[in-house]
Design a protein around this motif. Structure first.
Motif, mmCIF file in Angstrom:
data_model
loop_
_atom_site.group_PDB
_atom_site.id
_atom_site.type_symbol
_atom_site.label_atom_id
_atom_site.label_comp_id
_atom_site.label_asym_id
_atom_site.label_seq_id
_atom_site.Cartn_x
_atom_site.Cartn_y
_atom_site.Cartn_z
ATOM 1 N N ALA A 1 11.963 -37.021 28.278
ATOM 2 C CA ALA A 1 10.698 -36.824 28.912
ATOM 3 C C ALA A 1 10.811 -37.031 30.395
ATOM 4 C CB ALA A 1 9.584 -38.003 28.536
ATOM 5 N N ALA A 2 12.012 -37.690 30.842
ATOM 6 C CA ALA A 2 12.113 -37.984 32.569
ATOM 7 C C ALA A 2 13.016 -36.900 32.908
ATOM 8 C CB ALA A 2 12.862 -39.271 32.355
ATOM 9 N N SER A 3 13.471 -36.032 31.947
ATOM 10 C CA SER A 3 14.744 -35.046 32.528
ATOM 11 C C SER A 3 14.244 -33.470 32.121
ATOM 12 C CB SER A 3 15.972 -35.349 31.774
ATOM 13 O OG SER A 3 15.995 -35.647 30.710
ATOM 14 N N PHE A 4 14.519 -33.220 30.880
ATOM 15 C CA PHE A 4 14.213 -31.956 30.626
ATOM 16 C C PHE A 4 13.010 -31.404 29.834
ATOM 17 C CE2 PHE A 4 18.935 -32.513 29.449
ATOM 18 C CZ PHE A 4 19.351 -32.234 30.485
ATOM 19 N N ALA A 5 12.029 -32.343 29.780
ATOM 20 C CA ALA A 5 10.742 -31.962 28.949
ATOM 21 C C ALA A 5 9.976 -31.131 30.094
ATOM 22 C CB ALA A 5 9.878 -33.360 28.955
ATOM 23 N N GLY A 6 10.064 -31.251 31.382
ATOM 24 C CA GLY A 6 9.373 -30.383 32.281
ATOM 25 C C GLY A 6 9.792 -28.935 32.331
ATOM 26 N N LEU B 1 -0.124 -25.075 13.664
ATOM 27 C CA LEU B 1 1.094 -26.219 13.437
ATOM 28 C C LEU B 1 2.348 -25.989 14.504
ATOM 29 C CD1 LEU B 1 2.943 -27.934 11.663
ATOM 30 C CD2 LEU B 1 3.681 -25.917 10.470
ATOM 31 N N ASP B 2 2.576 -27.066 15.279
ATOM 32 C CA ASP B 2 3.500 -27.155 16.170
ATOM 33 C C ASP B 2 4.680 -27.830 15.684
ATOM 34 O OD1 ASP B 2 5.008 -27.093 18.664
ATOM 35 O OD2 ASP B 2 3.775 -28.967 19.515
ATOM 36 N N VAL B 3 5.894 -27.035 15.493
ATOM 37 C CA VAL B 3 6.948 -27.663 14.727
ATOM 38 C C VAL B 3 7.889 -27.904 15.912
ATOM 39 C CG1 VAL B 3 8.753 -27.028 13.273
ATOM 40 C CG2 VAL B 3 6.442 -26.065 12.887
ATOM 41 N N GLY B 4 8.773 -28.921 15.580
ATOM 42 C CA GLY B 4 9.534 -29.563 17.013
ATOM 43 C C GLY B 4 8.825 -29.882 18.131
ATOM 44 N N THR B 5 7.551 -30.517 17.825
ATOM 45 C CA THR B 5 6.746 -30.880 19.042
ATOM 46 C C THR B 5 7.384 -31.590 20.150
ATOM 47 O OG1 THR B 5 4.546 -31.542 19.574
ATOM 48 C CG2 THR B 5 5.642 -33.038 18.042
ATOM 49 N N GLY B 6 8.371 -32.245 19.982
ATOM 50 C CA GLY B 6 8.841 -33.113 21.158
ATOM 51 C C GLY B 6 8.045 -34.189 21.611
ATOM 52 N N THR B 7 7.624 -33.985 23.109
ATOM 53 C CA THR B 7 6.976 -35.007 23.497
ATOM 54 C C THR B 7 5.372 -34.641 23.610
ATOM 55 O OG1 THR B 7 7.400 -33.964 25.550
ATOM 56 C CG2 THR B 7 8.638 -36.023 25.249
ATOM 57 N N GLY B 8 5.103 -33.453 22.668
ATOM 58 C CA GLY B 8 3.819 -33.122 22.224
ATOM 59 C C GLY B 8 2.905 -32.218 23.345
ATOM 60 N N THR B 9 3.805 -31.379 24.124
ATOM 61 C CA THR B 9 3.530 -30.526 25.421
ATOM 62 C C THR B 9 2.502 -29.395 24.738
ATOM 63 O OG1 THR B 9 5.052 -31.035 26.689
ATOM 64 C CG2 THR B 9 3.886 -29.415 27.262
ATOM 65 N N ALA B 10 2.996 -28.728 23.679
ATOM 66 C CA ALA B 10 2.298 -27.491 23.308
ATOM 67 C C ALA B 10 1.047 -28.085 22.093
ATOM 68 C CB ALA B 10 3.453 -26.666 22.097
ATOM 69 N N ALA B 11 1.249 -29.312 21.773
ATOM 70 C CA ALA B 11 0.230 -29.808 20.710
ATOM 71 C C ALA B 11 -1.010 -30.257 21.681
ATOM 72 C CB ALA B 11 0.709 -30.770 20.078
ATOM 73 N N ALA B 12 -0.669 -30.744 22.758
ATOM 74 C CA ALA B 12 -1.936 -31.250 23.895
ATOM 75 C C ALA B 12 -2.499 -29.803 24.280
ATOM 76 C CB ALA B 12 -1.224 -32.052 24.886
ATOM 77 N N ALA B 13 -1.565 -29.005 24.570
ATOM 78 C CA ALA B 13 -2.346 -27.848 25.319
ATOM 79 C C ALA B 13 -3.058 -26.869 24.230
ATOM 80 C CB ALA B 13 -1.244 -26.710 25.845
ATOM 81 N N ALA B 14 -2.686 -27.120 22.669
ATOM 82 C CA ALA B 14 -3.512 -26.346 21.828
ATOM 83 C C ALA B 14 -4.916 -27.286 21.762
ATOM 84 C CB ALA B 14 -2.702 -26.343 20.515
ATOM 85 N N CYS B 15 -4.641 -28.444 21.779
ATOM 86 C CA CYS B 15 -5.887 -29.198 21.547
ATOM 87 C C CYS B 15 -6.935 -28.933 22.606
ATOM 88 C CB CYS B 15 -5.514 -30.668 21.628
ATOM 89 S SG CYS B 15 -4.586 -31.353 20.029
ATOM 90 N N HIS C 1 13.075 -23.373 37.800
ATOM 91 C CA HIS C 1 12.587 -24.806 37.570
ATOM 92 C C HIS C 1 13.184 -25.601 38.621
ATOM 93 C CE1 HIS C 1 11.652 -28.541 35.517
ATOM 94 N NE2 HIS C 1 12.909 -28.934 35.683
ATOM 95 N N ARG C 2 12.230 -26.356 39.371
ATOM 96 C CA ARG C 2 12.383 -27.177 40.496
ATOM 97 C C ARG C 2 12.351 -28.748 39.996
ATOM 98 N NH1 ARG C 2 9.986 -22.710 42.101
ATOM 99 N NH2 ARG C 2 10.714 -21.672 43.922
ATOM 100 N N THR C 3 13.491 -28.961 40.610
ATOM 101 C CA THR C 3 13.662 -30.607 40.376
ATOM 102 C C THR C 3 14.533 -31.169 41.226
ATOM 103 O OG1 THR C 3 14.668 -32.039 38.395
ATOM 104 C CG2 THR C 3 15.830 -29.944 38.851
ATOM 105 N N THR C 4 15.133 -32.517 41.057
ATOM 106 C CA THR C 4 16.092 -33.002 41.853
ATOM 107 C C THR C 4 17.456 -33.064 41.337
ATOM 108 O OG1 THR C 4 15.591 -35.266 41.143
ATOM 109 C CG2 THR C 4 14.329 -34.152 43.147
ATOM 110 N N THR C 5 18.502 -33.442 42.136
ATOM 111 C CA THR C 5 19.797 -33.783 41.490
ATOM 112 C C THR C 5 19.741 -34.829 40.799
ATOM 113 O OG1 THR C 5 20.539 -34.800 43.404
ATOM 114 C CG2 THR C 5 21.047 -32.440 43.173
ATOM 115 N N GLU C 6 18.943 -36.002 41.223
ATOM 116 C CA GLU C 6 19.038 -37.232 40.494
ATOM 117 C C GLU C 6 18.334 -37.227 39.087
ATOM 118 O OE1 GLU C 6 19.491 -37.786 44.738
ATOM 119 O OE2 GLU C 6 17.887 -36.643 43.745
ATOM 120 N N GLU C 7 17.316 -36.291 38.957
ATOM 121 C CA GLU C 7 16.571 -36.354 37.834
ATOM 122 C C GLU C 7 17.191 -35.502 36.902
ATOM 123 O OE1 GLU C 7 12.030 -35.330 37.309
ATOM 124 O OE2 GLU C 7 13.147 -33.056 37.227
#
Length: 276
Positions: A28-33, A55-69, A212-218
Motif C-alpha cells: 500500500a505504501a509503495s506500488f499500490a498507487g 467480482l474483483d479478483v485479486g483485489t489487493g488493497t481494494g482499489t477496484a472494489a471501492a471504485a465499483a462500489c 507514475h510519479r513518486t519519490t526515490t524513497e517511496e
C-alpha cells in the motif's frame, strides 16, 4: 463447468503466496498507487454501473472494489492474502470481501454480470486456467476485463530490475519463474488470444501508457520490504549486496528525476476485455 474441482498449485503459485504473505501495508505504501491507474478504464471495459454484480479478483488493497462500489455496483472482492482483505474491507466497506484464489473460485457458474482482474494474471501459475475460471463465473453476455504488465517492460518499470542486474544478482532458485508451457506473449495479440481461448467473444486488447510519479524513497521502500518478486530478490541477498543494489538504484534513478526531485517513471500495461 464447476469451480469446486481440486487443482494442484504450481511452484509459481506457492512462491507467490510466500512472497505476498504479510506484505499488504508495504504494498500500500509503495506500488499500490501505480497499480491503481488502470482501474477506471477497467471498470468501463467491464461495463460496471449501478446495480451491476461485480467480482474483483485479486483485489489487493481494494482499489477496484471501492471504485465499483462508488458506481453503485454490488461488489464481491477476493484475494489470496488475508492482509490484503483487511485493507480491502476498509476501502470498500459495502463489498463482500472473501479469501479465495485462482484458478478455482467459490462461486457458481454465471454468477456475476462483470468480472475484473487488475494485474492478477501476473501472479497466477496457470493464466489460461485462471481466465477460463473468470469466464465461468461471468454470466452469458457479461464482460470480463483484465490487465497485465507488458514484456518487455517500459523504462520506468525496468528501473528496479536494472539496479538488481547491475549488482550481479540473478533470480534465486526459491523464486521459480512461470513454467514455459503456462506462459504467453505479453503483447496485445498474446493477451487477446488468451481471452479468446478461454471462450470470451468480441475481445479487444489495447496498451495503456502513463507516467507514475513518486519519490526515490517511496519507490525503494517496496523492494526494501520484500514486496513482489523484485523485493524478494532484493531481500534474499546479503546486506552488502542489498546496499550495492540500492546504490545502483539511486544512480539509475537520476534518469527519471525532475527539478522538483519527483521520480517520473514511464509504465505500460495491457488491458483486454471480452464478452462471455
Amino acid at each position: 463447468m464447476s469451480g469446486r474441482g481440486w487443482v494442484v498449485q504450481t511452484a509459481f503459485d506457492e512462491s507467490e503466496r510466500r512472497a505476498w504473505a504479510g506484505q499488504a501495508d508495504a504494498y500500500a505504501a509503495s506500488f499500490a498507487g501505480l497499480c491503481a491507474y488502470p482501474v477506471p478504464g477497467l471498470l468501463d471495459a467491464a461495463d460496471v454501473r449501478e446495480g451491476t454484480r461485480v467480482l474483483d479478483v485479486g483485489t489487493g488493497t481494494g482499489t477496484a472494489a471501492a471504485a465499483a462500489c462508488e458506481r453503485g455496483a454490488k461488489v464481491t472482492a477476493v484475494d489470496a492474502e488475508p492482509g490484503m482483505l483487511v485493507r480491502a474491507a476498509l476501502a470498500a466497506p459495502s463489498a463482500d470481501v472473501r479469501l479465495a484464489a485462482l484458478p478455482r473460485l467459490p462461486f457458481a457458474d454465471d454468477e456475476f454480470d462483470a468480472v475484473v482482474g487488475n494485474f492478477v494474471l501476473n501472479h497466477v501459475g496457470q493464466p489460461r486456467e485462471a481466465l477460463r475460471e473468470l469466464r465461468r463465473v461471468t454470466r452469458p453476455g457479461g464482460r470480463t476485463a483484465v490487465t497485465i504488465w507488458t514484456v518487455p517492460a517500459a523504462a520506468g518499470q525496468a528501473l528496479l530490475g536494472r539496479a538488481v542486474q547491475a549488482a550481479g544478482v540473478t533470480r534465486p532458485a526459491h523464486l521459480p519463474a512461470l513454467a514455459a508451457d503456462d506462459d504467453f506473449p505479453r503483447t496485445e495479440q498474446g493477451l487477446a488470444t488468451l481471452l479468446r481461448d478461454a471462450g470470451l467473444m468480441d475481445v479487444i486488447c489495447g496498451t495503456l501508457s502513463w507516467d507514475h510519479r513518486t519519490t526515490t524513497e517511496e519507490w525503494w521502500s517496496g523492494p526494501a520490504a520484500g514486496v513482489a518478486t523484485i523485493g524478494q530478490m532484493v531481500t534474499s541477498q546479503d546486506p552488502s549486496v542489498i546496499a550495492e543494489i540500492k546504490n545502483h538504484f539511486e544512480s539509475l534513478s537520476a534518469e527519471f528525476v525532475g527539478p522538483d526531485r519527483t521520480l517520473t517513471l514511464p509504465h505500460t500495461a495491457l488491458m483486454a476485455h471480452g464478452r462471455a
